[in-house]
Scaffold this motif. Sequence first.
Motif, PDB file in Angstrom:
ATOM      1  N   PRO A   1      12.431   5.724   7.012  1.00 27.21           N
ATOM      2  CA  PRO A   1      11.624   6.930   7.066  1.00 27.21           C
ATOM      3  C   PRO A   1      10.524   6.660   5.830  1.00 27.21           C
ATOM      4  N   VAL A   2       9.383   6.477   6.022  1.00 24.39           N
ATOM      5  CA  VAL A   2       8.705   6.104   4.659  1.00 24.39           C
ATOM      6  C   VAL A   2       8.604   7.618   3.582  1.00 24.39           C
ATOM      7  N   ASN A   3       8.960   7.119   2.489  1.00 29.26           N
ATOM      8  CA  ASN A   3       8.880   8.084   1.686  1.00 29.26           C
ATOM      9  C   ASN A   3       7.499   8.418   1.081  1.00 29.26           C
ATOM     10  N   PRO A   4       6.883   9.681   1.323  1.00 27.55           N
ATOM     11  CA  PRO A   4       5.570   9.702   0.886  1.00 27.55           C
ATOM     12  C   PRO A   4       5.225   9.756  -0.881  1.00 27.55           C
TER      13      PRO A   4
ATOM     14  N   ILE B   1      14.346  -8.792   4.271  1.00 26.55           N
ATOM     15  CA  ILE B   1      13.168  -8.783   4.135  1.00 26.55           C
ATOM     16  C   ILE B   1      12.181  -7.657   4.398  1.00 26.55           C
ATOM     17  N   SER B   2      11.126  -7.261   3.553  1.00 28.98           N
ATOM     18  CA  SER B   2      10.411  -5.973   3.793  1.00 28.98           C
ATOM     19  C   SER B   2       9.386  -6.372   4.795  1.00 28.98           C
ATOM     20  N   LEU B   3       9.647  -6.157   5.998  1.00 29.47           N
ATOM     21  CA  LEU B   3       8.783  -6.811   6.894  1.00 29.47           C
ATOM     22  C   LEU B   3       7.793  -5.565   7.319  1.00 29.47           C
TER      23      LEU B   3
ATOM     24  N   LEU C   1      19.398  -9.040  -1.796  1.00 33.39           N
ATOM     25  CA  LEU C   1      18.111  -9.334  -2.755  1.00 33.39           C
ATOM     26  C   LEU C   1      17.105  -8.955  -1.705  1.00 33.39           C
ATOM     27  N   SER C   2      16.255  -8.092  -2.124  1.00 33.09           N
ATOM     28  CA  SER C   2      14.809  -7.699  -1.003  1.00 33.09           C
ATOM     29  C   SER C   2      13.835  -8.403  -1.199  1.00 33.09           C
ATOM     30  N   THR C   3      12.853  -8.848  -0.431  1.00 37.99           N
ATOM     31  CA  THR C   3      11.874  -9.508  -1.030  1.00 37.99           C
ATOM     32  C   THR C   3      10.509  -9.055   0.010  1.00 37.99           C
ATOM     33  N   CYS C   4       9.390  -9.076  -0.496  1.00 36.09           N
ATOM     34  CA  CYS C   4       8.177  -8.898   0.458  1.00 36.09           C
ATOM     35  C   CYS C   4       7.733  -9.872   1.059  1.00 36.09           C
ATOM     36  N   GLY C   5       8.309 -11.282   0.861  1.00 31.65           N
ATOM     37  CA  GLY C   5       8.266 -12.416   1.558  1.00 31.65           C
ATOM     38  C   GLY C   5       7.531 -13.573   0.887  1.00 31.65           C
TER      39      GLY C   5
ATOM     40  N   PHE D   1      16.271  -6.869   7.911  1.00 34.33           N
ATOM     41  CA  PHE D   1      14.689  -6.564   7.903  1.00 34.33           C
ATOM     42  C   PHE D   1      14.459  -5.361   7.614  1.00 34.33           C
ATOM     43  N   GLU D   2      13.777  -4.902   6.555  1.00 34.07           N
ATOM     44  CA  GLU D   2      13.555  -3.341   6.216  1.00 34.07           C
ATOM     45  C   GLU D   2      12.185  -3.024   7.105  1.00 34.07           C
ATOM     46  N   TYR D   3      12.113  -2.000   7.507  1.00 39.98           N
ATOM     47  CA  TYR D   3      11.112  -1.562   8.184  1.00 39.98           C
ATOM     48  C   TYR D   3      10.648  -0.095   7.980  1.00 39.98           C
ATOM     49  N   ALA D   4       9.676   0.187   7.066  1.00 42.21           N
ATOM     50  CA  ALA D   4       9.433   1.725   6.681  1.00 42.21           C
ATOM     51  C   ALA D   4       8.383   2.133   7.715  1.00 42.21           C
ATOM     52  N   LEU D   5       8.831   3.291   8.570  1.00 40.63           N
ATOM     53  CA  LEU D   5       8.058   3.611   9.692  1.00 40.63           C
ATOM     54  C   LEU D   5       6.837   4.664   9.108  1.00 40.63           C
TER      55      LEU D   5
ATOM     56  N   VAL E   1      22.125  -4.080  -5.216  1.00 38.94           N
ATOM     57  CA  VAL E   1      21.070  -4.329  -4.528  1.00 38.94           C
ATOM     58  C   VAL E   1      19.730  -4.367  -5.121  1.00 38.94           C
ATOM     59  N   LEU E   2      19.057  -5.595  -5.329  1.00 43.77           N
ATOM     60  CA  LEU E   2      17.976  -5.886  -6.072  1.00 43.77           C
ATOM     61  C   LEU E   2      16.681  -5.313  -5.001  1.00 43.77           C
ATOM     62  N   MET E   3      16.548  -3.947  -5.374  1.00 45.30           N
ATOM     63  CA  MET E   3      15.660  -3.489  -4.327  1.00 45.30           C
ATOM     64  C   MET E   3      14.858  -2.189  -5.381  1.00 45.30           C
ATOM     65  N   GLY E   4      14.950  -2.123  -6.593  1.00 44.81           N
ATOM     66  CA  GLY E   4      14.132  -1.186  -7.410  1.00 44.81           C
ATOM     67  C   GLY E   4      13.003  -1.835  -7.505  1.00 44.81           C
ATOM     68  N   ILE E   5      12.351  -1.471  -8.718  1.00 46.00           N
ATOM     69  CA  ILE E   5      10.998  -1.856  -9.284  1.00 46.00           C
ATOM     70  C   ILE E   5      10.852  -3.170  -9.286  1.00 46.00           C
ATOM     71  N   GLY E   6       9.788  -3.740  -8.657  1.00 51.73           N
ATOM     72  CA  GLY E   6       9.322  -5.305  -9.135  1.00 51.73           C
ATOM     73  C   GLY E   6       9.698  -6.166  -7.718  1.00 51.73           C
ATOM     74  N   GLU E   7       9.263  -7.352  -7.708  1.00 54.98           N
ATOM     75  CA  GLU E   7       9.482  -8.404  -6.894  1.00 54.98           C
ATOM     76  C   GLU E   7      10.408  -9.386  -7.135  1.00 54.98           C
ATOM     77  N   PRO E   8      11.602  -9.461  -6.778  1.00 52.94           N
ATOM     78  CA  PRO E   8      12.687 -10.399  -7.456  1.00 52.94           C
ATOM     79  C   PRO E   8      12.260 -11.832  -7.382  1.00 52.94           C
ATOM     80  N   PHE E   9      11.423 -12.225  -6.126  1.00 48.59           N
ATOM     81  CA  PHE E   9      11.140 -13.808  -6.081  1.00 48.59           C
ATOM     82  C   PHE E   9       9.762 -14.087  -7.162  1.00 48.59           C
TER      83      PHE E   9
ATOM     84  N   LYS F   1       0.950  -1.324   0.087  1.00 50.43           N
ATOM     85  CA  LYS F   1       0.039  -0.165   0.132  1.00 50.43           C
ATOM     86  C   LYS F   1       0.928   1.483   0.058  1.00 50.43           C
ATOM     87  N   PHE F   2       1.925   1.174   0.531  1.00 48.57           N
ATOM     88  CA  PHE F   2       2.846   2.454   0.459  1.00 48.57           C
ATOM     89  C   PHE F   2       3.852   2.484  -0.587  1.00 48.57           C
ATOM     90  N   CYS F   3       3.774   1.761  -1.601  1.00 45.93           N
ATOM     91  CA  CYS F   3       4.551   1.503  -2.771  1.00 45.93           C
ATOM     92  C   CYS F   3       4.354   2.301  -4.060  1.00 45.93           C
TER      93      CYS F   3
HETATM   94  N1  SAH Z   1       9.535  -6.154  -3.894  1.00 47.60           N
HETATM   95  C1  SAH Z   1      10.868  -6.293  -3.045  1.00 47.60           C
HETATM   96  C2  SAH Z   1      11.885  -4.949  -3.822  1.00 47.60           C
HETATM   97  C3  SAH Z   1      11.715  -3.645  -4.093  1.00 47.60           C
HETATM   98  S1  SAH Z   1      10.987  -2.665  -3.126  1.00 47.60           S
HETATM   99  C4  SAH Z   1      10.587  -5.925  -1.841  1.00 47.60           C
HETATM  100  O1  SAH Z   1       9.415  -5.707  -1.370  1.00 47.60           O
HETATM  101  O2  SAH Z   1      11.212  -5.890  -0.704  1.00 47.60           O
HETATM  102  C5  SAH Z   1      12.293  -1.953  -2.294  1.00 47.60           C
HETATM  103  C6  SAH Z   1      12.193  -1.595  -0.792  1.00 47.60           C
HETATM  104  O3  SAH Z   1      11.358  -0.382  -0.545  1.00 47.60           O
HETATM  105  C7  SAH Z   1      11.101  -2.411   0.095  1.00 47.60           C
HETATM  106  O4  SAH Z   1      11.631  -2.806   1.214  1.00 47.60           O
HETATM  107  C8  SAH Z   1       9.748  -1.673  -0.103  1.00 47.60           C
HETATM  108  O5  SAH Z   1       9.041  -2.342   1.119  1.00 47.60           O
HETATM  109  C9  SAH Z   1      10.483  -0.307   0.191  1.00 47.60           C
HETATM  110  N2  SAH Z   1       9.249   0.780  -0.012  1.00 47.60           N
HETATM  111  C10 SAH Z   1       8.485   0.853  -0.994  1.00 47.60           C
HETATM  112  N3  SAH Z   1       7.831   1.885  -1.225  1.00 47.60           N
HETATM  113  C11 SAH Z   1       8.264   2.444  -0.084  1.00 47.60           C
HETATM  114  C12 SAH Z   1       8.228   3.851   0.314  1.00 47.60           C
HETATM  115  N4  SAH Z   1       6.950   4.755  -0.080  1.00 47.60           N
HETATM  116  N5  SAH Z   1       8.820   4.462   1.512  1.00 47.60           N
HETATM  117  C13 SAH Z   1       9.726   3.609   2.013  1.00 47.60           C
HETATM  118  N6  SAH Z   1      10.043   2.408   1.434  1.00 47.60           N
HETATM  119  C14 SAH Z   1       9.346   1.926   0.426  1.00 47.60           C
END
Ligand code: SAH
Length: 358
Positions: A296-299, A221-223, A198-202, A263-267, A162-170, A125-127
Amino acid sequence: MERNFEWQNKADIKSLTLSELTEQLVALGQPKFRGKQIYSWLHEKRVKSFDEMTNLSAALREDLSKRYYINQLSVIKKLVSKLDGTQKYLLRLKDNNCVEAVLMKYRYGNSICISTQVGCRMGCKFCASTLAGLVRSLEPSEMLDEIYTVTEESGQRVSNVVLMGIGEPFDNYDNVMKFLDILSSPEGYNLSLRHLSLSTCGLVDRIYELAEKKTGLTLSISLHAPNDEIRSQTMPINKRYPIDELLKACRYYFKTTGRRISFEYALIEGVNDEIRHANELADRLKGMSAHVNLIPVNPVKERGFKRGSRQRIEAFQKALEARGVNATVRRELGADINAACGQLRREYDQQRQEEEKQ
Ligand code: SAH
């Protein structure tokens, strides 16, 4: 607009692993060493045409160019941050779709964040990357070319990926595995997978599969939530693989590979950033050799989530550390160039649609 349909009836030579390429060349009557020769032209010297492969006969070059194409990306836009030198690239793919890659400079070397799909279907929902859904997955050659193109454009070798751009690597597992094979090959870019995350939503099944491969890469892990209630609201994947199952797979990954999980945790203010959430998270991660990366979440304008104050973020971090969980707040890079994942491509696509309507 640049359009090149040459690729449509030819095979993608840059997506072949060394053994696949060698096998195909042997089937064409070539000696075995030819595979290595051509592979090194593609992945070490990174030429753009068969004509540049000067140690092959003209006849072979001609034959290859009838059967295969050499993938390339073009740069649509390059933004450079005045604050920290971060470079953001919008790259055009062969079918006119586009993806983003970001080059970040750290004291220990250059790191590149690459995309693995055009869009995403995970629905977090935040992406911004998932707003318009998934268009298609990237080929191994296209992921490699994000790195090759940025290396060439910036004149700098990349030491971390880092595989953390657009898309879900898995969600593009087979192509990502091939990409890893080629990227780490000594006859190619020769990147040690210890320098890749490699970053994954799980997607839990894939975590188990990857563990068996013992690639040495770091799993992120995007937790983003301490419990299923919050996680299911922001990340639909949690309904398929709830947190307990996910953490069980993470423990297995650590036990099998010896690699610590990140573990990634966007606040998000008011959603997952209260002290009680930090305590709950710490209890869940107890006994795991884990590192929590607080972001810190990117709005994203379509989403309406807000980031909390600096103090709120630091208080969250301290609460985790007080319970023995290692946590850092991610330093923001490229704040002036909209480096948040997926936003540049989205703007460009919207602009393109407007132009097509006119
Ligand atoms: N699909 C993979 C990799 C791409 S997203 C994944 O979910 O991990 C890369 C990272 O950015 C993930 O941790 C994701 O949850 C985070 N992310 C996406 N939108 C964001 C936002 N608006 N603010 C902060 N982090 C965000």
